[in-house]
Design a protein around this motif. Sequence first.
Motif, PDB file in Angstrom:
ATOM      1  N   ALA A   1      44.408  37.567  31.931  1.00 37.51           N
ATOM      2  CA  ALA A   1      43.142  37.237  31.277  1.00 37.51           C
ATOM      3  C   ALA A   1      42.898  35.725  31.294  1.00 37.51           C
ATOM      4  O   ALA A   1      41.776  35.272  31.574  1.00 37.51           O
ATOM      5  N   LEU A   2      43.938  34.956  31.036  1.00 41.80           N
ATOM      6  CA  LEU A   2      43.796  33.495  31.050  1.00 41.80           C
ATOM      7  C   LEU A   2      43.491  32.980  32.453  1.00 41.80           C
ATOM      8  O   LEU A   2      42.644  32.097  32.630  1.00 41.80           O
ATOM      9  N   LEU A   3      44.174  33.525  33.454  1.00 42.02           N
ATOM     10  CA  LEU A   3      43.900  33.114  34.838  1.00 42.02           C
ATOM     11  C   LEU A   3      42.485  33.500  35.262  1.00 42.02           C
ATOM     12  O   LEU A   3      41.801  32.732  35.951  1.00 42.02           O
ATOM     13  N   ALA A   4      42.018  34.670  34.851  1.00 45.38           N
ATOM     14  CA  ALA A   4      40.658  35.094  35.183  1.00 45.38           C
ATOM     15  C   ALA A   4      39.629  34.181  34.525  1.00 45.38           C
ATOM     16  O   ALA A   4      38.642  33.790  35.161  1.00 45.38           O
ATOM     17  N   CYS A   5      39.860  33.831  33.264  1.00 45.02           N
ATOM     18  CA  CYS A   5      38.948  32.899  32.581  1.00 45.02           C
ATOM     19  C   CYS A   5      38.947  31.534  33.274  1.00 45.02           C
ATOM     20  O   CYS A   5      37.886  30.926  33.454  1.00 45.02           O
ATOM     21  N   GLY A   6      40.112  31.058  33.659  1.00 45.59           N
ATOM     22  CA  GLY A   6      40.203  29.793  34.387  1.00 45.59           C
ATOM     23  C   GLY A   6      39.475  29.855  35.713  1.00 45.59           C
ATOM     24  O   GLY A   6      38.784  28.912  36.105  1.00 45.59           O
ATOM     25  N   HIS A   7      39.614  30.963  36.407  1.00 41.59           N
ATOM     26  CA  HIS A   7      38.940  31.155  37.690  1.00 41.59           C
ATOM     27  C   HIS A   7      37.421  31.143  37.512  1.00 41.59           C
ATOM     28  O   HIS A   7      36.698  30.487  38.263  1.00 41.59           O
ATOM     29  N   LEU A   8      36.939  31.859  36.509  1.00 40.14           N
ATOM     30  CA  LEU A   8      35.499  31.895  36.245  1.00 40.14           C
ATOM     31  C   LEU A   8      34.977  30.523  35.840  1.00 40.14           C
ATOM     32  O   LEU A   8      33.899  30.097  36.278  1.00 40.14           O
ATOM     33  N   PHE A   9      35.729  29.822  35.012  1.00 40.77           N
ATOM     34  CA  PHE A   9      35.325  28.484  34.583  1.00 40.77           C
ATOM     35  C   PHE A   9      35.273  27.526  35.760  1.00 40.77           C
ATOM     36  O   PHE A   9      34.337  26.747  35.901  1.00 40.77           O
ATOM     37  N   TRP A  10      36.271  27.585  36.630  1.00 42.70           N
ATOM     38  CA  TRP A  10      36.316  26.720  37.809  1.00 42.70           C
ATOM     39  C   TRP A  10      35.111  26.981  38.711  1.00 42.70           C
ATOM     40  O   TRP A  10      34.482  26.058  39.213  1.00 42.70           O
ATOM     41  N   ASN A  11      34.784  28.234  38.913  1.00 37.38           N
ATOM     42  CA  ASN A  11      33.620  28.563  39.737  1.00 37.38           C
ATOM     43  C   ASN A  11      32.320  28.143  39.059  1.00 37.38           C
ATOM     44  O   ASN A  11      31.363  27.764  39.736  1.00 37.38           O
ATOM     45  N   TRP A  12      32.267  28.209  37.747  1.00 37.27           N
ATOM     46  CA  TRP A  12      31.084  27.766  37.012  1.00 37.27           C
ATOM     47  C   TRP A  12      30.894  26.255  37.173  1.00 37.27           C
ATOM     48  O   TRP A  12      29.783  25.784  37.385  1.00 37.27           O
ATOM     49  N   ILE A  13      31.993  25.499  37.093  1.00 34.45           N
ATOM     50  CA  ILE A  13      31.914  24.048  37.274  1.00 34.45           C
ATOM     51  C   ILE A  13      31.436  23.724  38.690  1.00 34.45           C
ATOM     52  O   ILE A  13      30.609  22.832  38.883  1.00 34.45           O
ATOM     53  N   ARG A  14      31.946  24.433  39.659  1.00 36.25           N
ATOM     54  CA  ARG A  14      31.573  24.187  41.055  1.00 36.25           C
ATOM     55  C   ARG A  14      30.239  24.837  41.414  1.00 36.25           C
ATOM     56  O   ARG A  14      29.771  24.719  42.529  1.00 36.25           O
ATOM     57  N   ARG A  15      29.653  25.572  40.462  1.00 32.92           N
ATOM     58  CA  ARG A  15      28.377  26.267  40.644  1.00 32.92           C
ATOM     59  C   ARG A  15      28.426  27.239  41.825  1.00 32.92           C
ATOM     60  O   ARG A  15      27.523  27.290  42.656  1.00 32.92           O
ATOM     61  N   ARG A  16      29.515  27.974  41.877  1.00 36.62           N
ATOM     62  CA  ARG A  16      29.694  28.977  42.926  1.00 36.62           C
ATOM     63  C   ARG A  16      29.846  30.332  42.283  1.00 36.62           C
ATOM     64  O   ARG A  16      30.294  30.453  41.156  1.00 36.62           O
ATOM     65  N   GLU A  17      29.498  31.342  43.035  1.00 34.76           N
ATOM     66  CA  GLU A  17      29.720  32.695  42.549  1.00 34.76           C
ATOM     67  C   GLU A  17      31.198  33.006  42.633  1.00 34.76           C
ATOM     68  O   GLU A  17      31.908  32.537  43.510  1.00 34.76           O
ATOM     69  N   SER A  18      31.631  33.814  41.730  1.00 35.79           N
ATOM     70  CA  SER A  18      33.035  34.194  41.677  1.00 35.79           C
ATOM     71  C   SER A  18      33.372  35.171  42.799  1.00 35.79           C
ATOM     72  O   SER A  18      32.529  35.942  43.244  1.00 35.79           O
ATOM     73  N   ALA A  19      34.604  35.131  43.244  1.00 32.14           N
ATOM     74  CA  ALA A  19      35.082  36.079  44.258  1.00 32.14           C
ATOM     75  C   ALA A  19      35.074  37.489  43.664  1.00 32.14           C
ATOM     76  O   ALA A  19      35.196  37.653  42.451  1.00 32.14           O
ATOM     77  N   PRO A  20      34.927  38.520  44.498  1.00 33.01           N
ATOM     78  CA  PRO A  20      34.874  39.880  43.973  1.00 33.01           C
ATOM     79  C   PRO A  20      36.181  40.316  43.301  1.00 33.01           C
ATOM     80  O   PRO A  20      36.169  41.200  42.466  1.00 33.01           O
ATOM     81  N   SER A  21      37.275  39.692  43.656  1.00 37.66           N
ATOM     82  CA  SER A  21      38.557  40.035  43.029  1.00 37.66           C
ATOM     83  C   SER A  21      39.394  38.774  42.873  1.00 37.66           C
ATOM     84  O   SER A  21      39.216  37.802  43.603  1.00 37.66           O
ATOM     85  N   ILE A  22      40.295  38.844  41.928  1.00 38.82           N
ATOM     86  CA  ILE A  22      41.187  37.724  41.658  1.00 38.82           C
ATOM     87  C   ILE A  22      42.612  38.201  41.928  1.00 38.82           C
ATOM     88  O   ILE A  22      43.001  39.266  41.445  1.00 38.82           O
ATOM     89  N   PRO A  23      43.400  37.457  42.704  1.00 38.26           N
ATOM     90  CA  PRO A  23      44.785  37.875  42.951  1.00 38.26           C
ATOM     91  C   PRO A  23      45.546  37.997  41.628  1.00 38.26           C
ATOM     92  O   PRO A  23      45.521  37.080  40.807  1.00 38.26           O
ATOM     93  N   TYR A  24      46.208  39.127  41.425  1.00 39.75           N
ATOM     94  CA  TYR A  24      46.879  39.390  40.161  1.00 39.75           C
ATOM     95  C   TYR A  24      48.387  39.158  40.221  1.00 39.75           C
ATOM     96  O   TYR A  24      49.044  39.099  39.204  1.00 39.75           O
TER      97      TYR A  24
END
Length: 140
Positions: free
Chosen positions: A104-127
Amino acid sequence: MQFILCLLVGLVATVEDLWRRRISNCTVLAGLAVGLALQIALRGWMRGPAAWLGGAAVGFGVFLIFFLAGGMGGGDIKLMAALGACLGPAQILRAALITAVAGALLACGHLFWNWIRRRESAPSIPYAPAILIGSLLSFL
């Protein structure tokens, strides 16, 4: 020894998951084999295979619902089974709980990073990285 073997299996799976976005069956089978040898070394010929099978079943079963719901890949639950074989049934439950929090923390970090870069998130996150973190932190 148990920590080092889990670290090695988890690192190989993490590299594969980050690089190819999949975890190979060879890595999972190696983890299962290492887990069987480890459980026999720790618990003996009588109790070792039972701990191996129990850990693998619990590791697989804990995240099976997420796989069936489409939120997790098949390689991820097979990796949990392999690490469950290494850790045993009790410790893989702790690892699964920590893995869920780390994921959950990694997913939130991934979403936040993409929000900062103004990019859409990848369809999946490596777990696999979350699974590695959860497995290693279960030793604390």
